[in-house]
Structures are given as C-alpha cells and as structure tokens.
Motif scaffolding. Sequence first.
Motif, PDB file in Angstrom:
ATOM      1  N   ALA A   8       0.839  -1.203   0.000  1.00 26.38           N
ATOM      2  CA  ALA A   8       0.000   0.000   0.000  1.00 26.38           C
ATOM      3  C   ALA A   8       0.874   1.254   0.000  1.00 26.38           C
ATOM      4  O   ALA A   8       1.887   1.326   0.703  1.00 26.38           O
ATOM      5  N   LEU A   9       0.468   2.237  -0.791  1.00 28.33           N
ATOM      6  CA  LEU A   9       1.228   3.482  -0.883  1.00 28.33           C
ATOM      7  C   LEU A   9       1.403   4.164   0.467  1.00 28.33           C
ATOM      8  O   LEU A   9       2.474   4.687   0.779  1.00 28.33           O
ATOM      9  N   ASP A  10       0.336   4.173   1.277  1.00 29.97           N
ATOM     10  CA  ASP A  10       0.426   4.900   2.536  1.00 29.97           C
ATOM     11  C   ASP A  10       1.408   4.250   3.512  1.00 29.97           C
ATOM     12  O   ASP A  10       1.798   4.870   4.500  1.00 29.97           O
ATOM     13  N   GLY A  11       1.833   3.020   3.223  1.00 30.73           N
ATOM     14  CA  GLY A  11       2.799   2.369   4.096  1.00 30.73           C
ATOM     15  C   GLY A  11       4.243   2.573   3.692  1.00 30.73           C
ATOM     16  O   GLY A  11       5.157   2.185   4.431  1.00 30.73           O
ATOM     17  N   ILE A  12       4.465   3.205   2.518  1.00 26.74           N
ATOM     18  CA  ILE A  12       5.842   3.364   2.027  1.00 26.74           C
ATOM     19  C   ILE A  12       6.189   4.811   1.684  1.00 26.74           C
ATOM     20  O   ILE A  12       7.293   5.082   1.205  1.00 26.74           O
ATOM     21  N   MET A  13       5.263   5.743   1.929  1.00 24.28           N
ATOM     22  CA  MET A  13       5.536   7.138   1.576  1.00 24.28           C
ATOM     23  C   MET A  13       6.740   7.665   2.352  1.00 24.28           C
ATOM     24  O   MET A  13       6.826   7.511   3.574  1.00 24.28           O
ATOM     25  N   PRO A  14       7.689   8.294   1.667  1.00 22.05           N
ATOM     26  CA  PRO A  14       8.894   8.798   2.326  1.00 22.05           C
ATOM     27  C   PRO A  14       8.585   9.960   3.268  1.00 22.05           C
ATOM     28  O   PRO A  14       7.704  10.780   3.000  1.00 22.05           O
ATOM     29  N   SER A  15       9.310  10.025   4.350  1.00 22.87           N
ATOM     30  CA  SER A  15       9.187  11.154   5.268  1.00 22.87           C
ATOM     31  C   SER A  15      10.005  12.332   4.746  1.00 22.87           C
ATOM     32  O   SER A  15      10.924  12.173   3.935  1.00 22.87           O
ATOM     33  N   PHE A  16       9.667  13.515   5.223  1.00 24.05           N
ATOM     34  CA  PHE A  16      10.395  14.735   4.863  1.00 24.05           C
ATOM     35  C   PHE A  16      11.877  14.567   5.206  1.00 24.05           C
ATOM     36  O   PHE A  16      12.764  14.881   4.396  1.00 24.05           O
ATOM     37  N   LYS A  17      12.135  14.035   6.383  1.00 23.19           N
ATOM     38  CA  LYS A  17      13.510  13.849   6.849  1.00 23.19           C
ATOM     39  C   LYS A  17      14.279  12.880   5.957  1.00 23.19           C
ATOM     40  O   LYS A  17      15.443  13.116   5.606  1.00 23.19           O
ATOM     41  N   ALA A  18      13.641  11.781   5.563  1.00 17.94           N
ATOM     42  CA  ALA A  18      14.307  10.780   4.726  1.00 17.94           C
ATOM     43  C   ALA A  18      14.611  11.336   3.336  1.00 17.94           C
ATOM     44  O   ALA A  18      15.657  11.022   2.741  1.00 17.94           O
ATOM     45  N   ILE A  19      13.720  12.166   2.816  1.00 18.15           N
ATOM     46  CA  ILE A  19      13.951  12.768   1.497  1.00 18.15           C
ATOM     47  C   ILE A  19      15.146  13.706   1.548  1.00 18.15           C
ATOM     48  O   ILE A  19      16.020  13.676   0.665  1.00 18.15           O
ATOM     49  N   LEU A  20      15.203  14.526   2.573  1.00 22.11           N
ATOM     50  CA  LEU A  20      16.345  15.437   2.709  1.00 22.11           C
ATOM     51  C   LEU A  20      17.652  14.659   2.849  1.00 22.11           C
ATOM     52  O   LEU A  20      18.675  15.029   2.262  1.00 22.11           O
ATOM     53  N   ARG A  21      17.610  13.583   3.624  1.00 27.63           N
ATOM     54  CA  ARG A  21      18.802  12.754   3.791  1.00 27.63           C
ATOM     55  C   ARG A  21      19.220  12.156   2.443  1.00 27.63           C
ATOM     56  O   ARG A  21      20.401  12.118   2.097  1.00 27.63           O
ATOM     57  N   GLY A  22      18.232  11.719   1.662  1.00 25.85           N
ATOM     58  CA  GLY A  22      18.522  11.169   0.345  1.00 25.85           C
ATOM     59  C   GLY A  22      19.097  12.192  -0.611  1.00 25.85           C
ATOM     60  O   GLY A  22      19.827  11.849  -1.546  1.00 25.85           O
ATOM     61  N   GLN A  23      18.780  13.459  -0.374  1.00 26.56           N
ATOM     62  CA  GLN A  23      19.316  14.553  -1.187  1.00 26.56           C
ATOM     63  C   GLN A  23      20.680  15.019  -0.698  1.00 26.56           C
ATOM     64  O   GLN A  23      21.288  15.891  -1.310  1.00 26.56           O
ATOM     65  N   GLY A  24      21.140  14.438   0.400  1.00 27.98           N
ATOM     66  CA  GLY A  24      22.441  14.824   0.935  1.00 27.98           C
ATOM     67  C   GLY A  24      22.425  16.104   1.742  1.00 27.98           C
ATOM     68  O   GLY A  24      23.468  16.734   1.948  1.00 27.98           O
ATOM     69  N   VAL A  25      21.238  16.497   2.229  1.00 28.57           N
ATOM     70  CA  VAL A  25      21.114  17.722   3.018  1.00 28.57           C
ATOM     71  C   VAL A  25      21.513  17.428   4.460  1.00 28.57           C
ATOM     72  O   VAL A  25      21.001  16.483   5.067  1.00 28.57           O
ATOM     73  N   PRO A  26      22.417  18.215   5.046  1.00 27.58           N
ATOM     74  CA  PRO A  26      22.830  18.004   6.440  1.00 27.58           C
ATOM     75  C   PRO A  26      21.641  18.096   7.393  1.00 27.58           C
ATOM     76  O   PRO A  26      20.697  18.868   7.155  1.00 27.58           O
ATOM     77  N   PRO A  27      21.637  17.312   8.473  1.00 23.99           N
ATOM     78  CA  PRO A  27      20.493  17.260   9.398  1.00 23.99           C
ATOM     79  C   PRO A  27      20.057  18.611   9.949  1.00 23.99           C
ATOM     80  O   PRO A  27      18.871  18.844  10.158  1.00 23.99           O
ATOM     81  N   ASN A  28      21.004  19.527  10.204  1.00 25.06           N
ATOM     82  CA  ASN A  28      20.666  20.804  10.833  1.00 25.06           C
ATOM     83  C   ASN A  28      20.560  21.959   9.839  1.00 25.06           C
ATOM     84  O   ASN A  28      20.532  23.128  10.235  1.00 25.06           O
ATOM     85  N   ALA A  29      20.494  21.642   8.569  1.00 25.90           N
ATOM     86  CA  ALA A  29      20.447  22.696   7.559  1.00 25.90           C
ATOM     87  C   ALA A  29      19.106  23.425   7.588  1.00 25.90           C
ATOM     88  O   ALA A  29      18.069  22.847   7.938  1.00 25.90           O
ATOM     89  N   VAL A  30      19.135  24.702   7.236  1.00 32.40           N
ATOM     90  CA  VAL A  30      17.910  25.494   7.098  1.00 32.40           C
ATOM     91  C   VAL A  30      17.293  25.178   5.739  1.00 32.40           C
ATOM     92  O   VAL A  30      17.960  25.270   4.702  1.00 32.40           O
ATOM     93  N   ILE A  31      16.043  24.765   5.731  1.00 30.13           N
ATOM     94  CA  ILE A  31      15.383  24.341   4.496  1.00 30.13           C
ATOM     95  C   ILE A  31      14.561  25.494   3.920  1.00 30.13           C
ATOM     96  O   ILE A  31      13.679  26.043   4.594  1.00 30.13           O
ATOM     97  N   SER A  32      14.857  25.849   2.691  1.00 30.46           N
ATOM     98  CA  SER A  32      14.182  26.970   2.051  1.00 30.46           C
ATOM     99  C   SER A  32      12.753  26.594   1.653  1.00 30.46           C
ATOM    100  O   SER A  32      12.396  25.419   1.538  1.00 30.46           O
ATOM    101  N   GLY A  33      11.954  27.616   1.410  1.00 30.68           N
ATOM    102  CA  GLY A  33      10.590  27.392   0.964  1.00 30.68           C
ATOM    103  C   GLY A  33      10.548  26.684  -0.380  1.00 30.68           C
ATOM    104  O   GLY A  33       9.656  25.873  -0.639  1.00 30.68           O
TER     105      GLY A  33
END
Length: 242
Positions: A8-33
């Motif tokens: 089911a899609l609702d069981g595998i949807m990526p979290s905001f945090k996981a997407i940023l991690r996959g993009q190589g964004v540092p954990p404490n980075a300021v995320i733009s709009g």
Amino acid sequence: MTGLVPIALDGIMPSFKAILRGQGVPPNAVISGRIRTLIGKSLDIFSSEARPCCVTRDVSMGDFDEIFRGEGYNEEQAPLKAIYRRADHLVLFALTMGHEISRSIGAFFGKNDFALGSMLDTVASVAVENSVAYLENFAAKEFTGKRTTAAGGVVLNYSPGYCGWHIGAQKNVFRYLRPEQIGITLNDSCLMTPLKSATGVLVRGDKAIHIFENGFSFCRTCKDQTCLDRMDRLSSADHPTL
C-alpha cells in the motif's frame, strides 16, 4: 511465502527527513521554501503515479547455492556466502514502483527541470527502500504465523550488486523468480526496467548470522555503508525478534 505481495502506498511514503537525507542535506540545515515546495510537489506526483507491486518465491538452500553463485564473479569473502548457509528460511523477491513514475522522472530531466526530476527521483528511491523494509516485516509476520521457524530470528534483505555479491547474479534471480510478471525486465548489463525496482533475497535467521566486520576490500569503495546502520539496529535491545 510465494506469490504476489500487496504494498500500500500509505505504508511506504517517504518522510520529509528521509527525502532530505537522500538529497544529501545536512540534518541541521535550514530548508528553504523552494525546497519544501519541491518535496511537496514530488510527493504529490509520486502518490498519483506510483504503482508498487511485489512478487516473492520461497527458495531452498540448494537452489539458492546456484542463484548466489551467479556467473562466478562473487567476492570470495562476500558476507552473504556465510550468512545464507546459516539461515532457516530464504525468499527471493522483486518489487517495483512501476513504469509511470520512472517515465515521469526521465521526462523532467528531459525538459531540463533538474530540480524536480532529482527530487522525484529521491522520493521514488526512498519509497523503494521503504518497500523493502515493509517486505522484511511482512515476511517476519508470515513466518511467525505459520510457525515454520524457531523463535528469536530476524529477516533482512540482501541484493545482487552489494557487499561482494556480483550483479551478474541478477540473471539467476530473474530465471527463478520471473519478475516479468509484475513488469520488471533485465537487460544484458543487469540493469532493471523500471529503474525504481529492487530484487534480492530475504534471509531469516538468528540475529548473530547477520553481524559481520565490514573490513572487506569492497567495503572501502562503498559509499553507503548501510550495513553499519543495520547491524546497529540488530544490536539494539528494542529490535524485534520473532
């Protein structure tokens, strides 16, 4: 555990945090709009176009000997070589997010919309990872319900192309599992279509069989080192067993 497994899609949807991690964004980075908008749009596209599906097949130790051997190019010390021989259950799997989402990713890159193409690519990749984790949990419950294995074990996945298991073994996986039935094909270079797909073996056994020192020669060229996170979780007191 042989047959189609619903995802089911609702069981595998990526979290905001996981997407940023996959993009190589540092954990404490300021995320733009703008980044937040890209993530939201990518999740919307993924939700409407992804068609996750999965096929599995139980495999005996003897059959997996041949599947694992592949074309004979495995590293001599590939960890899975020792791991699967100590397992009490093996299941081959193939899963995919479907053709539509892969086509959309390619289309965005084709239109030079690299920002959205890259973000959607990350969303789909994380969803594949989440699907494999879902499958591990699904298999664990299946084994428990059928009481086919002893208590105290865990289920982890291993895939050709990682940890010394040569990518050429994909050909044997495809011959045995036939994932073409869910739309996955393999070319001569062992590249799968759709790209957002995964194959491998689910290995059920005691926690101890999955723990090893990652000091092999191929570990030095591995960028992910995901085995360390997996083994850390295995060692944690709250890791579930069955």
